[in-house]
Design a protein around this motif. Structure first.
Motif, PDB file in Angstrom:
ATOM      1  N   PHE A   1      11.327  74.060 -14.244  1.00 32.15           N
ATOM      2  CA  PHE A   1      11.735  74.234 -12.850  1.00 32.15           C
ATOM      3  C   PHE A   1      10.681  73.680 -11.897  1.00 32.15           C
ATOM      4  O   PHE A   1      10.986  72.904 -10.980  1.00 32.15           O
ATOM      5  CB  PHE A   1      11.982  75.723 -12.564  1.00 32.15           C
ATOM      6  N   PHE A   2       9.432  74.066 -12.100  1.00 29.28           N
ATOM      7  CA  PHE A   2       8.357  73.591 -11.226  1.00 29.28           C
ATOM      8  C   PHE A   2       8.181  72.077 -11.341  1.00 29.28           C
ATOM      9  O   PHE A   2       7.909  71.399 -10.346  1.00 29.28           O
ATOM     10  CB  PHE A   2       7.038  74.296 -11.569  1.00 29.28           C
ATOM     11  N   PHE A   3       8.332  71.543 -12.546  1.00 34.42           N
ATOM     12  CA  PHE A   3       8.191  70.102 -12.749  1.00 34.42           C
ATOM     13  C   PHE A   3       9.266  69.337 -11.986  1.00 34.42           C
ATOM     14  O   PHE A   3       8.968  68.378 -11.258  1.00 34.42           O
ATOM     15  CB  PHE A   3       8.276  69.771 -14.243  1.00 34.42           C
ATOM     16  N   ILE A   4      10.515  69.754 -12.123  1.00 30.71           N
ATOM     17  CA  ILE A   4      11.637  69.056 -11.477  1.00 30.71           C
ATOM     18  C   ILE A   4      11.539  69.149  -9.954  1.00 30.71           C
ATOM     19  O   ILE A   4      11.692  68.151  -9.243  1.00 30.71           O
ATOM     20  CB  ILE A   4      12.984  69.616 -11.980  1.00 30.71           C
ATOM     21  N   VAL A   5      11.250  70.345  -9.449  1.00 36.83           N
ATOM     22  CA  VAL A   5      11.179  70.526  -7.993  1.00 36.83           C
ATOM     23  C   VAL A   5      10.033  69.727  -7.398  1.00 36.83           C
ATOM     24  O   VAL A   5      10.196  69.016  -6.394  1.00 36.83           O
ATOM     25  CB  VAL A   5      11.038  72.023  -7.640  1.00 36.83           C
ATOM     26  N   SER A   6       8.844  69.807  -8.001  1.00 34.16           N
ATOM     27  CA  SER A   6       7.682  69.102  -7.453  1.00 34.16           C
ATOM     28  C   SER A   6       7.820  67.592  -7.595  1.00 34.16           C
ATOM     29  O   SER A   6       7.506  66.839  -6.655  1.00 34.16           O
ATOM     30  CB  SER A   6       6.390  69.594  -8.111  1.00 34.16           C
ATOM     31  N   LEU A   7       8.325  67.122  -8.729  1.00 32.10           N
ATOM     32  CA  LEU A   7       8.484  65.679  -8.930  1.00 32.10           C
ATOM     33  C   LEU A   7       9.516  65.103  -7.969  1.00 32.10           C
ATOM     34  O   LEU A   7       9.255  64.085  -7.301  1.00 32.10           O
ATOM     35  CB  LEU A   7       8.888  65.379 -10.370  1.00 32.10           C
ATOM     36  N   SER A   8      10.664  65.725  -7.880  1.00 29.98           N
ATOM     37  CA  SER A   8      11.726  65.201  -7.008  1.00 29.98           C
ATOM     38  C   SER A   8      11.286  65.228  -5.545  1.00 29.98           C
ATOM     39  O   SER A   8      11.571  64.289  -4.788  1.00 29.98           O
ATOM     40  CB  SER A   8      13.020  65.992  -7.202  1.00 29.98           C
ATOM     41  N   SER A   9      10.565  66.278  -5.153  1.00 31.56           N
ATOM     42  CA  SER A   9      10.079  66.362  -3.773  1.00 31.56           C
ATOM     43  C   SER A   9       9.071  65.254  -3.471  1.00 31.56           C
ATOM     44  O   SER A   9       9.139  64.610  -2.413  1.00 31.56           O
ATOM     45  CB  SER A   9       9.428  67.729  -3.523  1.00 31.56           C
ATOM     46  N   CYS A  10       8.147  65.029  -4.389  1.00 37.05           N
ATOM     47  CA  CYS A  10       7.121  63.996  -4.177  1.00 37.05           C
ATOM     48  C   CYS A  10       7.730  62.595  -4.150  1.00 37.05           C
ATOM     49  O   CYS A  10       7.351  61.765  -3.309  1.00 37.05           O
ATOM     50  CB  CYS A  10       6.054  64.078  -5.267  1.00 37.05           C
ATOM     51  N   VAL A  11       8.660  62.318  -5.059  1.00 35.18           N
ATOM     52  CA  VAL A  11       9.311  61.009  -5.074  1.00 35.18           C
ATOM     53  C   VAL A  11      10.065  60.785  -3.770  1.00 35.18           C
ATOM     54  O   VAL A  11      10.006  59.696  -3.175  1.00 35.18           O
ATOM     55  CB  VAL A  11      10.260  60.875  -6.292  1.00 35.18           C
ATOM     56  N   TRP A  12      10.779  61.811  -3.304  1.00 34.55           N
ATOM     57  CA  TRP A  12      11.524  61.677  -2.043  1.00 34.55           C
ATOM     58  C   TRP A  12      10.575  61.437  -0.872  1.00 34.55           C
ATOM     59  O   TRP A  12      10.838  60.582  -0.021  1.00 34.55           O
ATOM     60  CB  TRP A  12      12.358  62.931  -1.797  1.00 34.55           C
ATOM     61  N   LEU A  13       9.487  62.177  -0.814  1.00 33.18           N
ATOM     62  CA  LEU A  13       8.519  62.007   0.270  1.00 33.18           C
ATOM     63  C   LEU A  13       7.963  60.588   0.283  1.00 33.18           C
ATOM     64  O   LEU A  13       7.824  59.965   1.341  1.00 33.18           O
ATOM     65  CB  LEU A  13       7.375  63.021   0.126  1.00 33.18           C
ATOM     66  N   GLU A  14       7.637  60.058  -0.900  1.00 32.10           N
ATOM     67  CA  GLU A  14       7.073  58.712  -0.969  1.00 32.10           C
ATOM     68  C   GLU A  14       8.121  57.651  -0.637  1.00 32.10           C
ATOM     69  O   GLU A  14       7.826  56.665   0.040  1.00 32.10           O
ATOM     70  CB  GLU A  14       6.485  58.457  -2.361  1.00 32.10           C
ATOM     71  N   GLN A  15       9.338  57.856  -1.118  1.00 34.46           N
ATOM     72  CA  GLN A  15      10.381  56.855  -0.910  1.00 34.46           C
ATOM     73  C   GLN A  15      10.894  56.850   0.526  1.00 34.46           C
ATOM     74  O   GLN A  15      11.128  55.796   1.116  1.00 34.46           O
ATOM     75  CB  GLN A  15      11.557  57.126  -1.864  1.00 34.46           C
ATOM     76  N   MET A  16      11.043  58.030   1.099  1.00 31.09           N
ATOM     77  CA  MET A  16      11.707  58.150   2.399  1.00 31.09           C
ATOM     78  C   MET A  16      10.758  58.406   3.567  1.00 31.09           C
ATOM     79  O   MET A  16      11.077  58.052   4.703  1.00 31.09           O
ATOM     80  CB  MET A  16      12.743  59.283   2.345  1.00 31.09           C
ATOM     81  N   ARG A  17       9.607  59.026   3.294  1.00 33.04           N
ATOM     82  CA  ARG A  17       8.737  59.457   4.392  1.00 33.04           C
ATOM     83  C   ARG A  17       7.303  58.972   4.242  1.00 33.04           C
ATOM     84  O   ARG A  17       6.399  59.521   4.880  1.00 33.04           O
ATOM     85  CB  ARG A  17       8.738  60.989   4.475  1.00 33.04           C
ATOM     86  N   HIS A  18       7.069  57.958   3.454  1.00 33.22           N
ATOM     87  CA  HIS A  18       5.707  57.489   3.215  1.00 33.22           C
ATOM     88  C   HIS A  18       5.008  57.132   4.532  1.00 33.22           C
ATOM     89  O   HIS A  18       5.559  56.422   5.372  1.00 33.22           O
ATOM     90  CB  HIS A  18       5.728  56.258   2.304  1.00 33.22           C
ATOM     91  N   GLY A  19       3.798  57.667   4.690  1.00 35.03           N
ATOM     92  CA  GLY A  19       3.029  57.386   5.894  1.00 35.03           C
ATOM     93  C   GLY A  19       3.388  58.240   7.090  1.00 35.03           C
ATOM     94  O   GLY A  19       2.809  58.072   8.172  1.00 35.03           O
ATOM     95  N   LYS A  20       4.331  59.175   6.928  1.00 33.45           N
ATOM     96  CA  LYS A  20       4.810  59.976   8.065  1.00 33.45           C
ATOM     97  C   LYS A  20       4.469  61.462   7.927  1.00 33.45           C
ATOM     98  O   LYS A  20       5.041  62.290   8.618  1.00 33.45           O
ATOM     99  CB  LYS A  20       6.316  59.799   8.228  1.00 33.45           C
ATOM    100  N   PHE A  21       3.557  61.783   7.016  1.00 33.11           N
ATOM    101  CA  PHE A  21       3.156  63.175   6.844  1.00 33.11           C
ATOM    102  C   PHE A  21       1.702  63.202   6.375  1.00 33.11           C
ATOM    103  O   PHE A  21       1.215  62.233   5.787  1.00 33.11           O
ATOM    104  CB  PHE A  21       4.047  63.886   5.820  1.00 33.11           C
ATOM    105  N   PRO A  22       0.965  64.287   6.639  1.00 27.31           N
ATOM    106  CA  PRO A  22      -0.419  64.393   6.150  1.00 27.31           C
ATOM    107  C   PRO A  22      -0.445  64.354   4.627  1.00 27.31           C
ATOM    108  O   PRO A  22       0.336  65.055   3.969  1.00 27.31           O
ATOM    109  CB  PRO A  22      -0.886  65.752   6.678  1.00 27.31           C
ATOM    110  N   LEU A  23      -1.326  63.553   4.065  1.00 32.00           N
ATOM    111  CA  LEU A  23      -1.338  63.365   2.620  1.00 32.00           C
ATOM    112  C   LEU A  23      -1.641  64.651   1.857  1.00 32.00           C
ATOM    113  O   LEU A  23      -1.185  64.823   0.723  1.00 32.00           O
ATOM    114  CB  LEU A  23      -2.351  62.284   2.243  1.00 32.00           C
ATOM    115  N   TYR A  24      -2.409  65.547   2.460  1.00 35.45           N
ATOM    116  CA  TYR A  24      -2.749  66.770   1.732  1.00 35.45           C
ATOM    117  C   TYR A  24      -1.495  67.577   1.391  1.00 35.45           C
ATOM    118  O   TYR A  24      -1.484  68.333   0.400  1.00 35.45           O
ATOM    119  CB  TYR A  24      -3.749  67.623   2.525  1.00 35.45           C
ATOM    120  N   VAL A  25      -0.427  67.429   2.186  1.00 34.95           N
ATOM    121  CA  VAL A  25       0.819  68.161   1.927  1.00 34.95           C
ATOM    122  C   VAL A  25       1.367  67.762   0.556  1.00 34.95           C
ATOM    123  O   VAL A  25       1.720  68.622  -0.267  1.00 34.95           O
ATOM    124  CB  VAL A  25       1.861  67.870   3.031  1.00 34.95           C
TER     125      VAL A  25
END
Length: 335
Positions: free
Chosen positions: A211-235
């Motif tokens: 569960f943690f793997f799927i949620v964290s991976l999918s969230s990170c991929v989406w952030l990089e694909q759709m929001r790259h450069g638009k949020f603080p990297l520490y998030v």
């Protein structure tokens, strides 16, 4: 470590921002977090071994010296050969000034421009050395009183403080790439004793891991694909923490199952022991591969526009044997 350096290399290979695979390729950055987590575990093993070996006459001061010496012997020979040559070869001797000589010294021995200006050429090494500097004090606190493990919350808080408290951000916000990796390093130290005692996850726990793997991976991929450069990297780096830990658990289980399955496989397939030996070998020279591959191999190859996979495969094929030779040379210099 072998798996981690491979995905770091995949991350470094250029890929177009418009690519559908951009978000996934960017996840190779996770390899750094895996490195730091496993380093924390390894340091606890080393520190515990020193304590058990010299329990009757264990002193923090003498152990501290031995600890730092062993870390320096592992890092500095390869660093001085690869990174030292990189900086010295670019130094303008004919127009050298006192300031430029001081800067060269700082770069060759400490990579101090990372701390001063966020110069990222070899940033992982000075970041690692800084964590090694503080690790013995944390490990000794934890060894004496288990409650000190809660100190790992402090670097999590610090990431938020650095980002949003304006004076602090102005002073040290430029090394966010370092601050956001501190928590997972100390989490590695925290979990190391359970690893050392070979505690196992029960069957139901694996659902939680998945569960943690799927949620964290999918969230990170989406952030990089759709929001790259638009949020603080520490998030995103906070999401990397559960992703890195669950990735290690899953890969360990996969390699274990693979080794068992390949015992009865046709002889022309690689054995499980052979696959493990390959990743162990690559992991053993991961420092040399890291220092070598981007500046000396990947950057020239990228200019040839060979495509993503040919560039990666050539980078890997060229970097590994050279890294192995440098590793052998370093062991000759400092056994």
């Amino acid at each position: 470590m072998g798996f981690a350096i491979i995905i770091v290399m995949l991350f470094h290979v250029p890929v177009a921002r418009s690519s559908d695979w951009y978000g996934l390729v960017r996840m190779g950055n996770l390899g750094v977090d895996i490195f730091f987590f496993l380093s924390g575990i390894g340091l606890w093993y080393s520190w515990s071994k020193m304590h058990e070996k010299n329990e009757a006459c264990f002193t923090f001061r003498s152990s501290l010296f031995t600890f730092y010496l062993n870390r320096a012997k592992r890092i500095y020979p390869a660093w001085l050969i690869i990174a030292g040559y990189f900086y010295i070869s670019r130094f303008n001797f004919s127009a050298a000034t006192t300031d430029s000589w001081i800067n060269l010294f700082g770069q060759v021995f400490f990579n101090w421009n990372f701390w001063r200006f966020d110069e990222l050429t070899f940033w992982y090494v000075p970041a690692t050395m800084m964590m090694y500097l503080f690790a013995p004090f944390y490990m000794e606190l934890v060894r004496r009183n288990d409650a000190f493990r809660w100190l790992v919350v402090l670097p999590l808080m610090w990431c938020i403080i650095v980002q949003y408290v304006t004076p602090i951000h102005a002073a040290v916000g430029h090394i966010e790439i370092f601050w956001s990796r501190v928590p997972i390093f100390f989490l590695g130290i925290n979990i190391a004793e359970a690893v050392r005692q070979k505690r196992q996850l029960d069957g139901s726990t694996w659902y939680l891991v998945a569960f943690f793997f799927i949620v964290s991976l999918s969230s990170c991929v989406w952030l990089e694909q759709m929001r790259h450069g638009k949020f603080p990297l520490y998030v995103e780096r906070m999401l990397y923490i559960p992703l890195a830990i669950t990735t290690i658990l899953i890969m360990s289980a996969v390699f274990e199952r693979l080794a068992t399955a390949l015992q009865s496989a046709p002889h022309w397939l690689p054995s499980g022991a052979g696959i493990n030996a390959f990743f162990t070998f690559v992991g053993g020279i991961s420092l040399e591969i890291y220092l070598l591959h981007a500046q000396y191999v990947l950057n020239p190859l990228a200019k040839m526009h060979l495509g993503y996979w040919p560039t990666f495969l050539l980078t890997f094929a060229i970097s590994v044997p050279i890294a192995w030779l440098i590793s052998k040379l370093c062991k000759k210099i400092i056994p």
